[in-house]
Design a protein around this motif. Sequence first.
Motif, short mmCIF file in Angstrom:
data_model
loop_
_atom_site.label_atom_id
_atom_site.label_comp_id
_atom_site.label_asym_id
_atom_site.label_seq_id
_atom_site.Cartn_x
_atom_site.Cartn_y
_atom_site.Cartn_z
N ASP A 87 15.37 18.01 34.00
CA ASP A 87 14.19 18.88 33.99
C ASP A 87 13.65 19.11 32.59
O ASP A 87 12.46 19.40 32.41
N GLY A 88 14.50 19.02 31.58
CA GLY A 88 14.08 19.26 30.20
C GLY A 88 13.74 17.97 29.48
O GLY A 88 13.28 17.00 30.08
N VAL A 89 14.01 17.95 28.18
CA VAL A 89 13.73 16.78 27.34
C VAL A 89 14.95 15.87 27.31
O VAL A 89 16.08 16.33 27.16
N THR A 90 14.72 14.57 27.46
CA THR A 90 15.78 13.58 27.37
C THR A 90 15.66 12.84 26.04
O THR A 90 14.61 12.24 25.76
N ARG A 91 16.72 12.88 25.23
CA ARG A 91 16.73 12.19 23.93
C ARG A 91 17.90 11.22 23.90
O ARG A 91 19.03 11.61 24.20
N ALA A 92 17.62 9.98 23.51
CA ALA A 92 18.69 8.97 23.45
C ALA A 92 18.32 7.87 22.47
O ALA A 92 17.15 7.51 22.35
#
Length: 228
Positions: A87-92
């Motif tokens: 639901d939030g921000v995905t960082r990878a």
Amino acid sequence: MQSHTGRDERIRVSGVTAFDEIDAEQLDVSGVLTVERGVRVDIASFSGAVTAHGDLRCESVEVSGATEISGDATANHIAVSGSLSVDGVTRADEFECSGSVHLEDVKANQFEATGAVTLTTLDADAIRIQGAIEAEQVEANEIGFDLVSDSVISHLVGESVVVTRHRPNGFLRAEFIEGDDVALDYVDVGTVVGDQVSLGSNASVEVVRAEEIDVADGATVGSMERIE
């Protein structure tokens, strides 16, 4: 519900378990896990069902089951062969998907998918899709789509943008595409803007504005404008 104040070396979940929060070096889930707050681990493997009502922070996570994250997901490497919802921000740094993902805002260096991707925004250095994608805004230096089914994107922006199909049902519908070097086939696009634009025989574009335009026989173009 279990709660930990220190850092665990390894947590294994094979049954039905609930934690308040998790802080561990390694987390393996083959059962059903619910975490009321955040999950912080070095290495995670989710082959069961995982629900986290906070953030997920790890170095590496592999999802082969079903995982739902209410907060943000941050990792060096994310690999999904099952299903992942954030639901939030995905960082990878590296994001790989051969299953299905439902994401909001994604920031990654490398984003590769052979499965089904649904998201709001995707900002990456390089994007490779050999599956299907539905998104509002996608932006990267290098974009390569080799689609297997219907895909929809509102805005697609990159330095290099290449769109074609991998299977007969592969097709992209977009409102706006912009890039330095744009090559499109099996698309239906409102407006295309670029330095060099190449349209294949199965491309349909309402408006093209480019310095150089190459249109194959069979392509449909409403209007073309050469720009300096």
